[in-house]
Design an enzyme around this catalytic site. Structure first.
Site, PDB file in Angstrom:
ATOM      1  N   GLY A   1      -0.747  -3.145  -6.286  1.00 21.99           N
ATOM      2  CA  GLY A   1       0.130  -3.543  -7.395  1.00 21.99           C
ATOM      3  C   GLY A   1       1.562  -3.702  -6.926  1.00 21.99           C
ATOM      4  O   GLY A   1       2.235  -4.695  -7.244  1.00 21.99           O
TER       5      GLY A   1
ATOM      6  N   TYR B   1     -17.688   5.469  -9.113  1.00 18.52           N
ATOM      7  CA  TYR B   1     -16.662   4.431  -8.888  1.00 18.52           C
ATOM      8  C   TYR B   1     -17.308   3.049  -8.913  1.00 18.52           C
ATOM      9  O   TYR B   1     -16.826   2.136  -9.582  1.00 18.52           O
ATOM     10  CB  TYR B   1     -15.951   4.673  -7.554  1.00 18.52           C
TER      11      TYR B   1
ATOM     12  N   LEU C   1       2.262 -10.231 -15.601  1.00 15.35           N
ATOM     13  CA  LEU C   1       2.324  -8.788 -15.863  1.00 15.35           C
ATOM     14  C   LEU C   1       1.270  -8.104 -14.995  1.00 15.35           C
ATOM     15  O   LEU C   1       0.109  -8.497 -15.007  1.00 15.35           O
ATOM     16  CB  LEU C   1       2.088  -8.499 -17.338  1.00 15.35           C
TER      17      LEU C   1
END
Ligand code: NAD
Length: 342
Positions: free
Chosen positions: A15, A178, A6
């Protein structure tokens, strides 16, 4: 046995590339079959007969309306070895609903990839924007792990792969928040990994340097919209001139493609003994090692100060030289391919 993977944040970038790479894996390590015979996925491949269903690659995204690019890149894998599902890492309900929709909630490999960037002078960024970034980059991972780890512990097996960043190891000027979010990710995983090992669950951090994805463009877009009157003119000038220009050069010279990162991540997933940390860009390894060479931090701060404020012209020249060498290597590769060399 084939694994159910997943992945979060699959509408673009790393991704998307990873989901496609795994779903189209020629060794079928991540193949899903919806039962019955399947036509070939690759030219020349023999069609397979009726077999029991295997779990697929589950590519998730916050907004499934943005699945067009993934669907186009996946081609015939979509619906067979690749399934697209909705998952917002900032919404516990959406994570639970996604996992509940998977048979037995069985996930062998979780790839926590969804993330957002932020760069600029601290004074120009709102606290709400910083909290939202933390909510995605850090608490997004925490929510996923809370939901997936108990199942993995019960099954005494599983692998959590986190797309961190080289900025999880070393802060970079104007990336304060970040980098903090990725440091949080690293500290979280470093603490959890030993307990997880007890249950035969592996945790791996993939630490890329710059990657040429929408991520970079989004950070520049935000930078264009920022209100620089909220900081002093000198800081605004350092960011808008020095930092942004150097950052573009760095991406163009040292940046990897999302496909490169997908290959690195695949190596981590398939490792018999998965590494806890994996840097994808060797150019950044010495930089990340500085703080370990000198625990006082002086070596690291001094090196970065000089790099940013004293030798930036040398840095730019070196980056240009690297870009030229990369371009030449690319041309040689293309020429060799045209001549029939592999
Ligand atoms: P990207 O912007 O193309 O991909 C990030 C994805 O995360 C997007 O598809 C976005 O929609 C998704 N996302 C954002 N918020 C979400 C949420 N709440 N729920 C679900 N999905 C959400 O950029 P990328 O470069 O592919 O980034 C992927 C990961 O790689 C991030 O964690 C990033 O921090 C990390 N990373 C990127 C770089 C780089 O230079 N691009 C370098 C090091 C690490």
């Amino acid at each position: 046995a084939p694994k159910t993977v997943l992945i979060t944040g699959c509408s673009s970038g790393i991704g998307l590339a990873l989901a496609v790479r795994l779903a189209r894996d020629k060794q079928r390590r991540f193949r899903g079959e919806r039962g019955g015979g399947t036509p070939p996925l690759f030219p020349g491949e023999t069609p397979r007969g009726a077999e029991p269903p295997l779990p697929p690659v589950i590519a998730t995204m916050r907004n499934v309306g943005r699945s067009g690019a993934l669907a186009a890149a996946a081609g015939p894998a979509l619906g067979r070895t690749l399934e697209i599902k909705q998952l917002d890492v900032c919404d516990e309900g959406s994570i639970r609903a996604c996992l509940d929709s998977i048979p037995g909630r069985h996930v062998d490999v979780l790839v926590s990839n969804a993330g957002v960037g932020m760069a600029g002078p601290l004074e120009c960024q709102s606290l709400a924007a910083m909290q939202s970034l933390m909510d995605t980059n850090f608490f997004g991972l925490v929510r996923l792990v809370k939901e997936v780890l108990p199942d993995m512990k019960r099954r005494r097996g599983g692998h959590i792969v986190v797309i961190s960043s080289i900025m999880g190891l070393q802060g970079i000027v104007f990336n304060d928040v970040y980098a903090a979010s990725k440091f949080a990710v690293e500290g979280f995983c470093e603490s959890l990994v030993v307990q997880a090992l007890r249950f035969n669950v592996a945790i791996s951090l993939v630490e890329p340097g710059p990657v040429m994805t929408e991520f970079e463009a989004k950070v520049y877009e935000e930078a264009k919209r920022a209100d620089y009157s909220r900081t002093d003119p000198e800081t605004a000038d350092i960011f808008t001139n020095l930092y942004l220009r150097n950052s573009k050069d760095v991406f163009a010279s040292l940046g990897q493609t999302p496909e490169d990162i997908a290959e690195h991540t695949l190596r981590v997933i398939e490792a018999a003994r998965p590494p806890f940390r994996h840097q994808t860009n060797a150019a950044y390894t010495p930089m990340a090692a500085l703080k370990h060479a000198d625990p006082s931090g002086a070596l690291m701060t001094d090196a970065f100060y000089k790099l940013v404020f004293k030798y930036d012209a040398v840095l730019r020249l070196s980056l240009r030289a690297i870009r030229l060498l990369r371009w030449k290597a690319q041309k040689v590769k293309e020429g060799a391919r045209l001549l029939g060399f592999k």
